[in-house]
Design a protein around this motif. Sequence first.
Motif, PDB file in Angstrom:
ATOM      1  N   CYS A 263      -1.616  -1.698  -3.791  1.00 19.06           N
ATOM      2  CA  CYS A 263      -2.480  -2.757  -3.236  1.00 19.06           C
ATOM      3  C   CYS A 263      -3.290  -3.474  -4.307  1.00 19.06           C
ATOM      4  O   CYS A 263      -4.390  -3.973  -4.029  1.00 19.06           O
ATOM      5  CB  CYS A 263      -3.383  -2.206  -2.132  1.00 19.06           C
TER       6      CYS A 263
ATOM      7  N   GLY B  67       0.808  -1.211   0.000  1.00 16.45           N
ATOM      8  CA  GLY B  67       0.000   0.000   0.000  1.00 16.45           C
ATOM      9  C   GLY B  67       0.845   1.267   0.000  1.00 16.45           C
ATOM     10  O   GLY B  67       2.079   1.224  -0.053  1.00 16.45           O
TER      11      GLY B  67
ATOM     12  N   GLN C 169      -5.174   1.604   5.380  1.00 12.70           N
ATOM     13  CA  GLN C 169      -6.558   1.411   4.958  1.00 12.70           C
ATOM     14  C   GLN C 169      -6.621   0.536   3.707  1.00 12.70           C
ATOM     15  O   GLN C 169      -7.498  -0.342   3.589  1.00 12.70           O
ATOM     16  CB  GLN C 169      -7.212   2.763   4.686  1.00 12.70           C
ATOM     17  N   MET C 170      -5.709   0.773   2.773  1.00 15.62           N
ATOM     18  CA  MET C 170      -5.656  -0.042   1.557  1.00 15.62           C
ATOM     19  C   MET C 170      -5.439  -1.518   1.894  1.00 15.62           C
ATOM     20  O   MET C 170      -6.097  -2.404   1.336  1.00 15.62           O
ATOM     21  CB  MET C 170      -4.521   0.436   0.651  1.00 15.62           C
TER      22      MET C 170
ATOM     23  N   VAL D 198      -8.564  -3.023   3.153  1.00 13.61           N
ATOM     24  CA  VAL D 198      -9.523  -3.237   2.064  1.00 13.61           C
ATOM     25  C   VAL D 198      -9.203  -4.537   1.328  1.00 13.61           C
ATOM     26  O   VAL D 198     -10.105  -5.306   0.981  1.00 13.61           O
ATOM     27  CB  VAL D 198      -9.520  -2.042   1.096  1.00 13.61           C
TER      28      VAL D 198
ATOM     29  N   ALA E  72      -8.417  -1.700  -3.850  1.00 12.77           N
ATOM     30  CA  ALA E  72      -8.274  -0.408  -3.167  1.00 12.77           C
ATOM     31  C   ALA E  72      -8.238   0.764  -4.140  1.00 12.77           C
ATOM     32  O   ALA E  72      -7.708   1.831  -3.817  1.00 12.77           O
ATOM     33  CB  ALA E  72      -7.012  -0.417  -2.309  1.00 12.77           C
TER      34      ALA E  72
END
Length: 216
Positions: free
Chosen positions: A180, A12, A36-37, A40, A201
């Motif tokens: 990602c 990511g 966050q990626m 996901v 992502a």
Amino acid sequence: MTQTTIHLLRHGEVHNPDRVLYGRLPGFRLSERGRQMAQVVADHLAAQERDLAAIISSPLQRAQETAAPSAAAFGLTVTTDDRLIEADSAFTGTRIGAEPWRLLNPAHWPRLRNPFRPSWGEPFGAQAERVEAAMRAARAAHPGREVLLVSHQLPIWVTRLHLAGRHLWHNPRRRQCSLCSLTSFVYEDDELARIEYAEPAAALSKSLSPGAWSPR
């Protein structure tokens, strides 16, 4: 017929406000968006009920942090394989990616003599060879299952070119290997049946943090 799938996951977004070509330098972690990626991707794989048998990562911090959410989702432990590491480059630690005009300096010209190899770093063929070796080892260890290998853009892309029978030199801006993203190689017994590509992502990749510019 035994079907085995090897997923190559690019890490990511990295925290890199100075826009350094970090390469194999230690200490470059994921940004908040990068974490966050990674989550996901873990959610995406879990929702598809993928039959993951193992998660293997490049030894670099950003790759291991990307692997962690998927490992947690599937109850697996992340192991490392040095063959998945980023490509080596003579420009590591510089800002040439953010300031390409610096290549006009004649001191850099000897490194640019052969962009098809490339002459400024680890040969494309060597990268593809080591990543493919890691893929073969994963297939041998987990036939009939799926394995997630976490690596870096250039090694993933040249491996895809190699296995697709294409030449390895290319325009960096034309790489299909976003942050990602998943490049998946589906084997039927020992034969590569198809290559699939997904960007779980993608929505988070549309607005990158300073220093996270990523050529496609």
